[in-house]
Design a protein around this motif. Structure first.
Motif, PDB file in Angstrom:
ATOM      1  N   ALA A 126       0.867  -1.174   0.000  1.00  0.00           N
ATOM      2  CA  ALA A 126       0.000   0.000   0.000  1.00  0.00           C
ATOM      3  C   ALA A 126       0.903   1.224   0.000  1.00  0.00           C
ATOM      4  O   ALA A 126       1.628   1.463   0.975  1.00  0.00           O
ATOM      5  CB  ALA A 126      -0.917  -0.014   1.213  1.00  0.00           C
ATOM      6  N   VAL A 127       0.892   1.974  -1.062  1.00  0.00           N
ATOM      7  CA  VAL A 127       1.845   3.062  -1.253  1.00  0.00           C
ATOM      8  C   VAL A 127       1.332   4.352  -0.622  1.00  0.00           C
ATOM      9  O   VAL A 127       0.212   4.799  -0.911  1.00  0.00           O
ATOM     10  CB  VAL A 127       2.122   3.269  -2.754  1.00  0.00           C
ATOM     11  N   ASP A 128       2.163   4.950   0.246  1.00  0.00           N
ATOM     12  CA  ASP A 128       1.863   6.269   0.792  1.00  0.00           C
ATOM     13  C   ASP A 128       2.878   7.268   0.232  1.00  0.00           C
ATOM     14  O   ASP A 128       3.707   6.920  -0.628  1.00  0.00           O
ATOM     15  CB  ASP A 128       1.870   6.254   2.321  1.00  0.00           C
ATOM     16  N   LEU A 129       2.839   8.503   0.698  1.00  0.00           N
ATOM     17  CA  LEU A 129       3.719   9.528   0.133  1.00  0.00           C
ATOM     18  C   LEU A 129       5.191   9.233   0.384  1.00  0.00           C
ATOM     19  O   LEU A 129       6.040   9.523  -0.463  1.00  0.00           O
ATOM     20  CB  LEU A 129       3.351  10.901   0.702  1.00  0.00           C
ATOM     21  N   THR A 130       5.504   8.633   1.535  1.00  0.00           N
ATOM     22  CA  THR A 130       6.898   8.273   1.819  1.00  0.00           C
ATOM     23  C   THR A 130       7.380   7.220   0.832  1.00  0.00           C
ATOM     24  O   THR A 130       8.474   7.324   0.268  1.00  0.00           O
ATOM     25  CB  THR A 130       7.038   7.755   3.257  1.00  0.00           C
ATOM     26  N   ASN A 131       6.571   6.189   0.614  1.00  0.00           N
ATOM     27  CA  ASN A 131       6.918   5.159  -0.367  1.00  0.00           C
ATOM     28  C   ASN A 131       7.040   5.756  -1.759  1.00  0.00           C
ATOM     29  O   ASN A 131       7.927   5.368  -2.535  1.00  0.00           O
ATOM     30  CB  ASN A 131       5.853   4.063  -0.408  1.00  0.00           C
ATOM     31  N   LEU A 132       6.140   6.692  -2.061  1.00  0.00           N
ATOM     32  CA  LEU A 132       6.135   7.282  -3.395  1.00  0.00           C
ATOM     33  C   LEU A 132       7.433   8.050  -3.665  1.00  0.00           C
ATOM     34  O   LEU A 132       7.939   8.043  -4.790  1.00  0.00           O
ATOM     35  CB  LEU A 132       4.919   8.196  -3.559  1.00  0.00           C
ATOM     36  N   GLU A 133       7.983   8.686  -2.649  1.00  0.00           N
ATOM     37  CA  GLU A 133       9.287   9.349  -2.789  1.00  0.00           C
ATOM     38  C   GLU A 133      10.359   8.331  -3.189  1.00  0.00           C
ATOM     39  O   GLU A 133      11.165   8.573  -4.090  1.00  0.00           O
ATOM     40  CB  GLU A 133       9.685  10.023  -1.471  1.00  0.00           C
ATOM     41  N   GLU A 134      10.349   7.190  -2.530  1.00  0.00           N
ATOM     42  CA  GLU A 134      11.349   6.159  -2.815  1.00  0.00           C
ATOM     43  C   GLU A 134      11.168   5.604  -4.225  1.00  0.00           C
ATOM     44  O   GLU A 134      12.146   5.384  -4.954  1.00  0.00           O
ATOM     45  CB  GLU A 134      11.229   5.037  -1.786  1.00  0.00           C
ATOM     46  N   ILE A 135       9.902   5.396  -4.610  1.00  0.00           N
ATOM     47  CA  ILE A 135       9.626   4.849  -5.936  1.00  0.00           C
ATOM     48  C   ILE A 135      10.060   5.839  -7.017  1.00  0.00           C
ATOM     49  O   ILE A 135      10.695   5.468  -8.014  1.00  0.00           O
ATOM     50  CB  ILE A 135       8.127   4.517  -6.064  1.00  0.00           C
ATOM     51  N   ALA A 136       9.714   7.120  -6.819  1.00  0.00           N
ATOM     52  CA  ALA A 136      10.084   8.138  -7.800  1.00  0.00           C
ATOM     53  C   ALA A 136      11.597   8.279  -7.920  1.00  0.00           C
ATOM     54  O   ALA A 136      12.123   8.534  -9.008  1.00  0.00           O
ATOM     55  CB  ALA A 136       9.456   9.482  -7.430  1.00  0.00           C
ATOM     56  N   GLY A 137      12.308   8.098  -6.794  1.00  0.00           N
ATOM     57  CA  GLY A 137      13.760   8.193  -6.827  1.00  0.00           C
ATOM     58  C   GLY A 137      14.424   7.029  -7.541  1.00  0.00           C
ATOM     59  O   GLY A 137      15.541   7.164  -8.053  1.00  0.00           O
TER      60      GLY A 137
END
Length: 417
Positions: A126-137
């Motif tokens: 379940a992706v939250d904003l913290t995970n999304l930062e890691e994914i985008a990076g």
């Protein structure tokens, strides 16, 4: 080869994932539901796919149920007074634009395992904003296709393109099986297997589609769209699917008595074959800006969420996925910045999504003079009816006549002549 992260295992997310994987990209798909959770959960929607979308699934090699699922061959539409009396009936064949509706629990569970089998990277999360930062990076491009997910708040509402501020309908859906509603000719009014539409003036709408689910094979979906606080708005307090079925029977007796007997011997296809709720149709800006300054792009329902009244959600998501894949392939510089995201979305909006949104919103209101002219003619001329229902595959084909009486008259005259 580009590294691409996709958040969301729905229609748009999967079409993007398989399409990009087929083109040699390194694709990681993030989804919060395992195949077991999908099969064991409630229905997420009752989406019907027109042939253009089915062709895309055929090209991707994802049409696993094509020979088992019933085909929706046309539309049978009644416009009714609140008493239930039909005042106008339209019967139109879809011909080469016929489509199918497959339980997304069945579909997405199979696609999840198929994506891994073909070499894609699948992460259950379940992706939250913290995970999304890691994914985008970690990726060259990150696409958010989470539908109505919580991270959609990252994408601001587009005030210019959004019409609604509250839910225009309260929704209720069921998957039902029974001897009277399956087969090639369940409605005596038409000699084909129809998508059955009922529009009740001032009350709401309800639809029945030929459907396929792993739990029961061929069945039919029923979707009720009640105007909030109106006479049909009865489903939201229901405790379970059985209670919803009893309400559905009463609604048909009240507002479409000539259809009501079809539900005499039906039952739910499985205990989870029901859904209720409401949402506000919203168009959002496609660029999401993270705290780090990185950008991600919204896809499908994340940025173009329409009421299901026109049956466009999954079809629109697929059209957008195909458009994005073409634009990704054409981006030789591999610069997926905010300007590229906005330009790519605007091109799709102008060519397709704006018409889909306008058509969906139009069906939520009383029909205007132009469309009534076409509907009256369609009731008497099969060629007009066929061309009218055929426009559902690509809503842009409703224009210009849907909004201009002189163009509507031309549309009818050319076909009748």
């Amino acid at each position: 080869m580009k590294r691409i992260g996709i958040v969301g295992g729905g229609q748009g997310g999967f079409h993007l994932a398989f399409g990009l994987l087929n083109r040699g990209h390194d694709v990681t798909l993030y989804t919060d539901r395992t195949p077991e959770q999908l099969i064991g959960g409630k229905i997420p929607s009752t989406a019907f796919l027109f042939n253009e979308t089915l062709n895309w699934e055929r090209r991707l090699g994802l049409n696993f149920w094509e020979d088992e699922a019933p085909v929706g061959e046309g539309m049978l539409v009644d416009f009714r007074e609140p008493s239930g009396k039909s005042v106008l009936t339209v019967r139109g064949r879809l011909h080469g634009k016929s489509g199918q509706a497959i339980d997304q629990r069945t579909k997405f569970a199979r696609w999840t395992t198929e994506f891994e089998r073909r070499g894609g990277t699948l992460i259950y999360q379940a992706v939250d904003l913290t995970n999304l930062e890691e994914i985008a990076g970690a990726n060259d491009l990150t696409l958010v296709a989470s539908g109505k997910g919580a991270i959609n708040a990252l994408f601001e509402r587009d005030v210019r393109r959004s019409t609604h501020e509250t839910p225009p309908r309260h929704l209720a859906a069921l998957l039902l099986k029974g001897p009277k509603i399956v087969g090639e000719r369940p409605w005596a009014k038409v000699n084909f297997r129809p998508l059955r539409f009922n529009f009740v003036f001032g009350v709401g709408e309800f639809f029945s589609l030929p459907f396929y689910t792993q739990a029961a094979g061929e069945c039919r979906s029923f979707l009720f769209e009640a105007r909030p606080g109106g006479e049909m708005d009865r489903f939201q307090s229901a405790a379970d699917g059985q209670e919803m079925l009893e309400i559905a029977r009463a609604v048909l007796w009240d507002f479409a008595p000539d259809d009501a007997a079809l539900l005499d011997d039906v039952q739910l296809t499985d205990p989870n074959a029901w859904l209720k709720g409401a949402f506000t149709p919203t168009v959002r800006h496609p660029v999401g800006r993270l705290a780090s300054g990185r950008v991600v792009m919204g896809v499908g329902d994340t940025v173009c969420l329409n009421d299901p009244i026109a049956g466009q959600g999954a079809n629109n998501a697929s059209r957008m996925a195909a458009h994005l894949i073409r634009e990704i392939e054409a981006n030789e510089a591999s610069l997926f910045d905010a300007a590229w995201m906005q330009r790519t979305f605007d091109d799709f909006w102008n060519a397709s999504a704006s018409f889909t949104t306008a058509f969906s919103n139009a069906l939520l209101e009383p029909p205007g003079e132009a469309i009534m002219h076409v509907l009256r003619s369609a009731a008497n001329h099969p060629v007009v009816a066929d061309d009218f229902v055929g426009c559902f595959e690509r809503p842009s084909e409703f224009w210009p006549w849907i909004a201009d009486l002189s163009e509507a008259q031309r549309f009818v005259t050319e076909r009748v002549a």
